[in-house]
Write an enzyme that holds these catalytic residues in place. Sequence first.
Site, PDB file in Angstrom:
ATOM      1  N   LYS A   1     -14.395  -3.025   3.602  1.00 26.39           N
ATOM      2  CA  LYS A   1     -13.280  -2.963   2.660  1.00 26.39           C
ATOM      3  C   LYS A   1     -12.246  -1.950   3.140  1.00 26.39           C
ATOM      4  O   LYS A   1     -12.564  -1.012   3.876  1.00 26.39           O
ATOM      5  CB  LYS A   1     -13.779  -2.552   1.274  1.00 26.39           C
ATOM      6  CG  LYS A   1     -14.768  -3.537   0.658  1.00 26.39           C
ATOM      7  CD  LYS A   1     -14.098  -4.858   0.316  1.00 26.39           C
ATOM      8  CE  LYS A   1     -15.059  -5.820  -0.364  1.00 26.39           C
ATOM      9  NZ  LYS A   1     -16.099  -6.339   0.535  1.00 26.39           N
ATOM     10  N   ASP A   2     -11.010  -2.159   2.688  1.00 28.24           N
ATOM     11  CA  ASP A   2      -9.903  -1.314   3.105  1.00 28.24           C
ATOM     12  C   ASP A   2     -10.141   0.147   2.755  1.00 28.24           C
ATOM     13  O   ASP A   2     -10.704   0.472   1.707  1.00 28.24           O
ATOM     14  CB  ASP A   2      -8.605  -1.776   2.447  1.00 28.24           C
ATOM     15  CG  ASP A   2      -8.216  -3.167   2.873  1.00 28.24           C
ATOM     16  OD1 ASP A   2      -7.360  -3.289   3.750  1.00 28.24           O
ATOM     17  OD2 ASP A   2      -8.792  -4.128   2.324  1.00 28.24           O
ATOM     18  N   ARG A   3      -9.652   1.027   3.627  1.00 33.61           N
ATOM     19  CA  ARG A   3      -9.707   2.457   3.342  1.00 33.61           C
ATOM     20  C   ARG A   3      -8.583   2.871   2.400  1.00 33.61           C
ATOM     21  O   ARG A   3      -8.815   3.590   1.429  1.00 33.61           O
ATOM     22  CB  ARG A   3      -9.603   3.238   4.658  1.00 33.61           C
ATOM     23  CG  ARG A   3      -9.476   4.749   4.450  1.00 33.61           C
ATOM     24  CD  ARG A   3      -9.273   5.465   5.763  1.00 33.61           C
ATOM     25  NE  ARG A   3      -9.062   6.897   5.545  1.00 33.61           N
ATOM     26  CZ  ARG A   3      -8.752   7.758   6.511  1.00 33.61           C
ATOM     27  NH1 ARG A   3      -8.622   7.336   7.758  1.00 33.61           N
ATOM     28  NH2 ARG A   3      -8.567   9.024   6.225  1.00 33.61           N
TER      29      ARG A   3
ATOM     30  N   LYS B   1       0.815  -1.221   0.000  1.00 30.76           N
ATOM     31  CA  LYS B   1       0.000   0.000   0.000  1.00 30.76           C
ATOM     32  C   LYS B   1       0.851   1.274   0.000  1.00 30.76           C
ATOM     33  O   LYS B   1       0.570   2.214   0.742  1.00 30.76           O
ATOM     34  CB  LYS B   1      -0.968   0.019   1.194  1.00 30.76           C
ATOM     35  CG  LYS B   1      -1.978  -1.110   1.200  1.00 30.76           C
ATOM     36  CD  LYS B   1      -2.928  -0.993   2.384  1.00 30.76           C
ATOM     37  CE  LYS B   1      -3.906  -2.139   2.437  1.00 30.76           C
ATOM     38  NZ  LYS B   1      -4.801  -2.048   3.613  1.00 30.76           N
TER      39      LYS B   1
END
Length: 366
Positions: A98-100, A29
């Site tokens: 869900k991922d930020r 990320k």
Amino acid sequence: MSFANTGVGNWRLDWPVSGGRRVASAQLKTAPEDFRVSEVFEESAERATPSGSNGVAGEGEHLCLYIEKTGDNTEFLAGELSNLAGCRSFDVGFCGLKDRHAVTRQWFSIYRPGMMDEDAALIERVSEHWPVRSAYRSVRKLRRGDHQGNHFVIRLRQVGAERDVIESALARLKAQGAPNYFGPQRFGFAGGNLDRAVHIDPSTLNRRSGQGKRRGRGSSRAGGGRDGRKNVLYFSAARSWLFNEVLASRVADGSWRSPLSGEPVDIATGPLWGDGGTSAGGEAEQREREIVAQTPNLASLFLTTRMKPERRPLVSMPRNFNWLWLDDGSLELEFFLEPGQYATTVLSDIFELEDMSLGHHNKQHG
């Protein structure tokens, strides 16, 4: 290897990997575009035709929107959809969190009975904030776990190890999967959610809100309000940590991919502890009870609750797993996981991951 709990404030949050050690390091990320998630939901394809008079397919009281987001978490977006639609927060449903710090596409449902003629206007308002990739009408609200799973495209940067070593580990992962641990984020910083769990009054988990209001998912066994929701979070952390401890013991002795005698299904599973402890018998039950008994301050949470024991697979098996080395030396991985399985957990079986989004978050809130 000892699996005894080391005490409140000193929880184990890193568990054994299938190969004995992680063979490489990598950055995760670095940018949101490095972590892409698309929710797979078969009903959306079934409803693709015919279209209604407003161009939205299907019929029913719920408008379902497939939304792409970057930098927003799921619950925040659900709240904003509630505001835009002028409905209660409970009237917005979704299949999973869900991922930020990622580019994610997921489905949301909005309860809008008798308002089909206004769907196009609402979609236009939502599109001013987030791209709406698809829409349809449904007879039911979306709930946790309704989707078939998630498709991931993940780019790892600054990959540190020989390629042939990584290739061998990836081939093993593709063939046998990875231990299906819950990720450390569930337990809070330094296990803070577990510290709080041991101080919960278990009886509060059985109280129902006296407000007379409809409850959202996950609150049916907790007292109403913010404290009740927090208690459910801490209780869930305790349940997940005990599962990880059982799985860790199975990884350590190599039995994590084969069922033990007494397991209630024909695949290797572990306990999500509940009233009565475990639904397993025989060797599996004995082993699970011995491990949970090593942490009596967590085990005691389940003595008076009405939570039914459940099972969770010990193996997370990525499907359609492929990888590609890019010209800049980064590694791109693509795969599908079923609901409740985590991409970072799967990759952590091979890589020591440095989550670069944590630095971005600290800068934003420093």
